[in-house]
Design a protein around this motif. Sequence first.
Motif, PDB file in Angstrom:
ATOM      1  N   ASN A  30     -73.320-117.484  38.383  1.00  0.00           N
ATOM      2  CA  ASN A  30     -72.312-117.020  37.423  1.00  0.00           C
ATOM      3  C   ASN A  30     -72.277-115.500  37.344  1.00  0.00           C
ATOM      4  N   ILE A  33     -70.340-114.205  40.266  1.00  0.00           N
ATOM      5  CA  ILE A  33     -68.890-114.323  40.056  1.00  0.00           C
ATOM      6  C   ILE A  33     -68.370-113.096  39.315  1.00  0.00           C
ATOM      7  N   LEU A  34     -69.086-112.658  38.294  1.00  0.00           N
ATOM      8  CA  LEU A  34     -68.689-111.445  37.571  1.00  0.00           C
ATOM      9  C   LEU A  34     -68.793-110.219  38.474  1.00  0.00           C
ATOM     10  N   GLU A  37     -66.053-109.784  40.907  1.00  0.00           N
ATOM     11  CA  GLU A  37     -64.746-109.729  40.254  1.00  0.00           C
ATOM     12  C   GLU A  37     -63.909-110.985  40.494  1.00  0.00           C
ATOM     13  N   LYS A  38     -64.561-112.135  40.497  1.00  0.00           N
ATOM     14  CA  LYS A  38     -63.869-113.408  40.672  1.00  0.00           C
ATOM     15  C   LYS A  38     -63.696-114.147  39.348  1.00  0.00           C
ATOM     16  N   GLY A  39     -64.324-113.648  38.290  1.00  0.00           N
ATOM     17  CA  GLY A  39     -64.251-114.310  36.994  1.00  0.00           C
ATOM     18  C   GLY A  39     -62.908-114.099  36.319  1.00  0.00           C
ATOM     19  N   LYS A  40     -62.558-115.020  35.452  1.00  0.00           N
ATOM     20  CA  LYS A  40     -61.304-114.955  34.700  1.00  0.00           C
ATOM     21  C   LYS A  40     -61.517-114.467  33.273  1.00  0.00           C
ATOM     22  N   ILE A  42     -64.917-113.234  30.206  1.00  0.00           N
ATOM     23  CA  ILE A  42     -66.324-112.977  29.909  1.00  0.00           C
ATOM     24  C   ILE A  42     -66.521-113.174  28.407  1.00  0.00           C
ATOM     25  N   ARG A  43     -67.572-113.853  28.052  1.00  0.00           N
ATOM     26  CA  ARG A  43     -67.882-114.060  26.635  1.00  0.00           C
ATOM     27  C   ARG A  43     -68.474-112.773  26.063  1.00  0.00           C
ATOM     28  N   THR A  46     -72.169-112.659  26.463  1.00  0.00           N
ATOM     29  CA  THR A  46     -72.592-112.250  27.807  1.00  0.00           C
ATOM     30  C   THR A  46     -72.445-110.748  27.961  1.00  0.00           C
TER      31      THR A  46
END
Length: 71
Positions: A30, A33-34, A37-40, A42-43, A46
């Motif tokens: 995970n 992924i961040l 730059e593939k994430g949609k 972020i919490r 986090t």
Amino acid sequence: MIRIKLDVMMAERKMSLNKLSELVGITPANLSILKNEKGKAIRFTTLDALCKALDCQPGDLMEYIEENENK
């Protein structure tokens, strides 16, 4: 678009993905992924943990880049 500069901050802090993963409490997959730059999304929890682990501000991890509309 929002660009995540996690790779830059990790390099500046000489921190590995696995070490940061341990400090933040999310899986290396995970975090990768961040980092890539593939994430949609972020919490905030986090983001908070990343800032604490990397001793930085949210703005150090993200930047806004205007997208070219002519693409």
